[in-house]
Motif scaffolding. Sequence first.
Motif, short mmCIF file in Angstrom:
data_model
loop_
_atom_site.label_atom_id
_atom_site.label_comp_id
_atom_site.label_asym_id
_atom_site.label_seq_id
_atom_site.Cartn_x
_atom_site.Cartn_y
_atom_site.Cartn_z
N GLY A 39 0.85 -1.18 0.00
CA GLY A 39 0.00 0.00 0.00
C GLY A 39 0.89 1.23 0.00
N SER A 40 0.62 2.16 0.88
CA SER A 40 1.43 3.38 0.96
C SER A 40 2.52 3.29 2.03
CB SER A 40 0.52 4.59 1.23
OG SER A 40 -0.21 4.37 2.41
N ASN A 41 2.63 2.14 2.71
CA ASN A 41 3.62 1.96 3.77
C ASN A 41 4.85 1.21 3.25
OD1 ASN A 41 1.90 3.08 5.80
ND2 ASN A 41 0.82 1.14 5.88
N LEU A 42 6.01 1.56 3.82
CA LEU A 42 7.25 0.82 3.56
C LEU A 42 7.57 -0.02 4.79
CD1 LEU A 42 9.63 3.47 1.94
CD2 LEU A 42 8.61 1.49 0.84
N TYR A 43 8.04 -1.24 4.56
CA TYR A 43 8.42 -2.14 5.64
C TYR A 43 9.87 -2.55 5.45
CZ TYR A 43 3.44 -2.63 6.63
OH TYR A 43 2.14 -2.38 6.93
N LEU A 44 10.68 -2.36 6.48
CA LEU A 44 12.06 -2.79 6.49
C LEU A 44 12.15 -3.97 7.45
CD1 LEU A 44 15.00 -2.21 5.59
CD2 LEU A 44 15.21 -0.80 7.66
N ARG A 45 12.63 -5.11 6.94
CA ARG A 45 12.69 -6.32 7.76
C ARG A 45 14.12 -6.84 7.80
NH1 ARG A 45 7.64 -8.21 4.54
NH2 ARG A 45 5.98 -7.44 5.88
N MET A 61 10.43 -2.63 10.76
CA MET A 61 10.15 -1.21 10.92
C MET A 61 9.16 -0.83 9.83
SD MET A 61 13.81 0.52 11.86
CE MET A 61 13.16 1.92 12.75
N LYS A 62 8.06 -0.22 10.23
CA LYS A 62 7.03 0.23 9.30
C LYS A 62 7.08 1.75 9.23
CE LYS A 62 1.98 0.53 9.08
NZ LYS A 62 0.75 0.13 9.79
N PHE A 63 7.14 2.27 8.00
CA PHE A 63 7.18 3.71 7.78
C PHE A 63 5.88 4.12 7.08
CE2 PHE A 63 11.47 1.98 7.45
CZ PHE A 63 12.10 2.66 8.49
N THR A 64 5.13 5.03 7.70
CA THR A 64 3.87 5.47 7.12
C THR A 64 4.07 6.79 6.36
OG1 THR A 64 3.17 6.79 9.03
CG2 THR A 64 2.62 4.43 9.06
N PRO A 65 3.17 7.11 5.43
CA PRO A 65 3.32 8.35 4.65
C PRO A 65 3.28 9.61 5.50
CG PRO A 65 1.62 6.93 3.68
CD PRO A 65 2.02 6.31 4.97
N ASP A 66 2.64 9.56 6.67
CA ASP A 66 2.57 10.75 7.52
C ASP A 66 3.76 10.87 8.48
OD1 ASP A 66 1.85 8.68 9.15
OD2 ASP A 66 -0.10 9.48 9.71
N GLY A 67 4.80 10.03 8.28
CA GLY A 67 6.03 10.19 9.04
C GLY A 67 6.11 9.38 10.32
N GLU A 68 5.11 8.57 10.60
CA GLU A 68 5.17 7.73 11.80
C GLU A 68 6.02 6.50 11.53
OE1 GLU A 68 1.31 6.78 13.34
OE2 GLU A 68 0.68 8.88 13.36
N VAL A 69 6.62 5.97 12.61
CA VAL A 69 7.42 4.75 12.51
C VAL A 69 6.94 3.77 13.57
CG1 VAL A 69 9.74 3.76 12.66
CG2 VAL A 69 9.43 6.04 11.69
N GLU A 110 13.13 11.71 12.26
CA GLU A 110 13.40 12.15 10.89
C GLU A 110 13.58 10.91 10.01
OE1 GLU A 110 17.25 13.85 8.69
OE2 GLU A 110 16.52 15.15 10.29
N THR A 111 12.84 10.87 8.90
CA THR A 111 13.02 9.80 7.92
C THR A 111 13.20 10.44 6.56
OG1 THR A 111 10.64 9.59 7.55
CG2 THR A 111 11.62 8.11 9.17
N SER A 112 14.13 9.90 5.77
CA SER A 112 14.30 10.38 4.40
C SER A 112 14.62 9.18 3.52
CB SER A 112 15.41 11.43 4.32
OG SER A 112 16.64 10.89 4.73
N PHE A 113 14.04 9.18 2.32
CA PHE A 113 14.21 8.07 1.38
C PHE A 113 14.60 8.63 0.02
CE2 PHE A 113 10.91 6.92 4.46
CZ PHE A 113 11.51 5.83 5.05
N SER A 119 17.41 4.06 -1.06
CA SER A 119 18.10 4.11 0.23
C SER A 119 17.26 4.91 1.21
CB SER A 119 19.49 4.73 0.07
OG SER A 119 19.38 6.04 -0.41
N GLY A 120 17.62 4.81 2.47
CA GLY A 120 16.89 5.53 3.49
C GLY A 120 17.77 5.85 4.68
N ASN A 121 17.34 6.87 5.40
CA ASN A 121 18.04 7.34 6.59
C ASN A 121 16.97 7.60 7.65
OD1 ASN A 121 19.90 8.34 8.33
ND2 ASN A 121 20.72 9.86 6.93
N VAL A 122 17.13 7.00 8.82
CA VAL A 122 16.13 7.12 9.88
C VAL A 122 16.85 7.55 11.16
CG1 VAL A 122 14.38 5.89 11.23
CG2 VAL A 122 14.77 5.28 8.82
N LYS A 123 16.30 8.59 11.80
CA LYS A 123 16.83 9.06 13.08
C LYS A 123 15.67 9.20 14.05
CE LYS A 123 20.46 11.73 10.82
NZ LYS A 123 20.99 13.07 10.54
#
Length: 146
Positions: A39-45, A61-69, A110-113, A119-123
């Motif tokens: 869907g609109s979520n990214l999952y990092l496993r 780790m699930k990343f939602t479009p509204d910036g929640e993790v 902070e999340t950036s893809f 690639s991605g960066n998560v803080k």
Amino acid sequence: MDQLSTGVPVMIHLETHIKQDEDVSDYRLDVDGQLVQMGSNLYLRYLEPNKETGEQTPVTMKFTPDGEVHLTRNAEAELRLHFVSGKRVTARYNTPYGIMPIETVTPYLETSFKEKPFSGNVKIDYLLYANDDLVGNYKIRLQFTA
């Protein structure tokens, strides 16, 4: 981004800084993982190795479009953390003895893809509470590259 629906192998670099009372510890992990879009979520496993037991703990780790993790660790005790920037939210810790209510307060998130290469960066900086008592102060720094 089409290949993300079937999953893309990624290299993960994770650093965690933990402060509990006066104890401070740092943890580093370099591991292979997989990134999937549903869907609109990214999952990092990935699988987190335990050096003492040799077992591996599945982590998502699930990343939602509204910036929640959302962070889930499926060990003997299942930990489900939810991070929302600037908010205190309820999380869950399922132990063999029952559910322990916990909460996270996330002062920094902070999340950036990027797409090429993906690639991605998560803080994430967060405080963990159990029964309104501060358990610890945590910092997660995670980078991944396809």
